[in-house]
Design a protein around this motif. Sequence first.
Motif, PDB file in Angstrom:
ATOM      1  N   UNK A 139      33.122  30.996  46.673  1.00  0.00           N
ATOM      2  CA  UNK A 139      33.930  32.194  46.849  1.00  0.00           C
ATOM      3  C   UNK A 139      33.024  33.421  46.769  1.00  0.00           C
ATOM      4  N   UNK A 140      33.129  34.318  47.756  1.00  0.00           N
ATOM      5  CA  UNK A 140      32.309  35.529  47.816  1.00  0.00           C
ATOM      6  C   UNK A 140      33.202  36.757  47.815  1.00  0.00           C
ATOM      7  N   UNK A 141      32.731  37.800  47.122  1.00  0.00           N
ATOM      8  CA  UNK A 141      33.336  39.116  47.257  1.00  0.00           C
ATOM      9  C   UNK A 141      32.429  39.975  48.138  1.00  0.00           C
ATOM     10  N   UNK A 142      33.056  40.872  48.880  1.00  0.00           N
ATOM     11  CA  UNK A 142      32.306  41.789  49.741  1.00  0.00           C
ATOM     12  C   UNK A 142      32.765  43.199  49.414  1.00  0.00           C
ATOM     13  N   UNK A 143      31.803  44.083  49.044  1.00  0.00           N
ATOM     14  CA  UNK A 143      32.193  45.437  48.653  1.00  0.00           C
ATOM     15  C   UNK A 143      32.201  46.374  49.853  1.00  0.00           C
ATOM     16  N   UNK A 144      32.507  47.637  49.600  1.00  0.00           N
ATOM     17  CA  UNK A 144      32.656  48.616  50.683  1.00  0.00           C
ATOM     18  C   UNK A 144      31.341  48.887  51.403  1.00  0.00           C
ATOM     19  N   UNK A 145      30.223  48.557  50.757  1.00  0.00           N
ATOM     20  CA  UNK A 145      28.913  48.747  51.392  1.00  0.00           C
ATOM     21  C   UNK A 145      28.429  47.494  52.109  1.00  0.00           C
ATOM     22  N   UNK A 146      29.260  46.436  52.112  1.00  0.00           N
ATOM     23  CA  UNK A 146      28.896  45.204  52.782  1.00  0.00           C
ATOM     24  C   UNK A 146      28.107  44.244  51.908  1.00  0.00           C
ATOM     25  N   UNK A 147      27.856  44.603  50.640  1.00  0.00           N
ATOM     26  CA  UNK A 147      27.141  43.696  49.739  1.00  0.00           C
ATOM     27  C   UNK A 147      28.013  42.488  49.452  1.00  0.00           C
ATOM     28  N   UNK A 148      27.430  41.320  49.647  1.00  0.00           N
ATOM     29  CA  UNK A 148      28.164  40.058  49.530  1.00  0.00           C
ATOM     30  C   UNK A 148      27.623  39.292  48.321  1.00  0.00           C
ATOM     31  N   UNK A 149      28.511  38.936  47.363  1.00  0.00           N
ATOM     32  CA  UNK A 149      28.100  38.299  46.119  1.00  0.00           C
ATOM     33  C   UNK A 149      28.982  37.100  45.819  1.00  0.00           C
ATOM     34  N   UNK A 150      28.327  35.981  45.508  1.00  0.00           N
ATOM     35  CA  UNK A 150      29.092  34.786  45.150  1.00  0.00           C
ATOM     36  C   UNK A 150      29.672  34.961  43.752  1.00  0.00           C
TER      37      UNK A 150
END
Length: 574
Positions: free
Chosen positions: A463-474
Amino acid sequence: MDLRHRNFPCCYRWAAVLVAMLMFALVSPARAQLMLNNGAVIVTKPGAFMQVNGAYQNLYGSIDDSGTVTITTDFTNNSTATSSNAGLYNIGGNFTNDGTFNKKTGTVDLYGSSNQNVGGSVITTFYNLQFTGGGSKTLTQKEIVDSNCYFTDGVCYTTQPDVLNFDSVGNWINNSGMPTSSCVSYVSGPCEKLLDSHSATFDGSSNPAFWFPVGKDGRANTCAIFPDELDDNASVTFRTEYFDFSYVDTKDYQSPLTGVSTRQYWHGDIVSNTGDPPSAKIRLYWIPGDYVASWMPSVSNLVVARWDTLAPNPPGPTPAWVTAGVSAVMTGATYNSGWITSSNLSASKYGTDTINRPFTLSSLNNDNSLPVDMGPFTARQVGNAVLLDWQTYSESELRGFEVERIRGANTSNKGADYSTESGSSVIQSFENDTALLAKNPWGASYQTADDNLAGNGTYTYDLYEVDQNGLRTRVGTKTVEFNAIAIPTALTLAAYPNPASHSVQIDFGLPHDAVVSFDLFDVMGRRLLHLPPQSLTAGPHRIPIDISSVADGTYSLQLTAGQEHYCQKLLVIH
């Protein structure tokens, strides 16, 4: 009446007989008895025991226990009860003290397997108090521990007026493994400790200190207070409480804080003091399940935060979280478990009964302040699909979520970049499924399904989150063993054994998801049994039905699935 005694000296044996004569017993073969002491003096010597198979009420007499007294249900003291030497009171029901309880050096063991109320019209001071048996122990009066409280099996529920208080030399024995999750014994609610120059130290402290056995909902996170040196005539009573959810306001914080935990908080306040109240440090513990690695990649920038209704920084004074600093972090602490100790705080910076009590974890940089504070993430097979559920506790600057799937158990260390690993693929994304877009800054629940699996085997979901700057973190990983289920083309029903006597197993197959119910009819068409409707997925299912109350005969068992019906003849022979 069942009054057992052993090893009584001769003078005490006739006294026991006198006790029996002076007690009024309500006896019924099917009910526990009530034994009333109307004026007798009961003494159990060391090595002797007395057992009451029922309730005991001390109306006008007295009881002095230096041996063992077991009362299987309620104990009520209206006059005088004493716990001498190494005397042990085993109490299986409620403990009510409306008279005088002389603690001396004995022990009261609350061993009930269901809830036990502990209270009365007066405050009781216990020398040793034990929580065993697994039942909850609910205080209905303030109670004081003078020596040790043994947390073994049973949660102690308290309120602000009906609190568990440890006096200056009172302490507790950790038999339940605190701090830990799935904890079976701790204080759920406020807990108090009187600290003075006679109190014990904790964890190598040079001054008196105390570790509070507090938790909530099966999670014993605990906390500790470390006051400065106390004058010989000074004393202070601290009170703490743990909460396994966020404080009502986690958005208002002042520099240098970059955010505060939305997972949990603690109360820390001063109840009373004599002399000048000392400054003190507070220590907060986190345990497995509180955080994920993405929220706390490093403990180096963690600090303790405290809530201040008159926070001084601009645009203050206004309610906000402010830093309480950090003086120590547990060696080897990670996101999974650890503790952090605040800087020294003056007494004025601890709370009162109503304000400024909350403390929690915070950070000085964005490494520990990701857009999402994650809750549980689960994956499970449902029918011929894998259902993925997750929860957030807060969302800030979040665009949405994505799910990757890889065939097999993935043991590699993935980075946080957008590209996927060899063999993995993005199967769900907020870009094509609006249900995965960010929902609520205060947290929300999410669900998605994977119904396009290649066959039986092991599947790993990231599962990944993606923030408003496009940074993608598991932010989570789960592995599922998938076994395809044969889906019937039509409704099927079978009952066995048939003939049946006391119960029958029902095997049935659904060609599609449906709301299912069962009815049993006799030959006259009268309905004798009904199983309430439940939603089930397509595929095979099995349920038992109790037919022990059904008379011998021939019956019709009807399965209703949506608008479809299927009947099976059932023969009952007892």
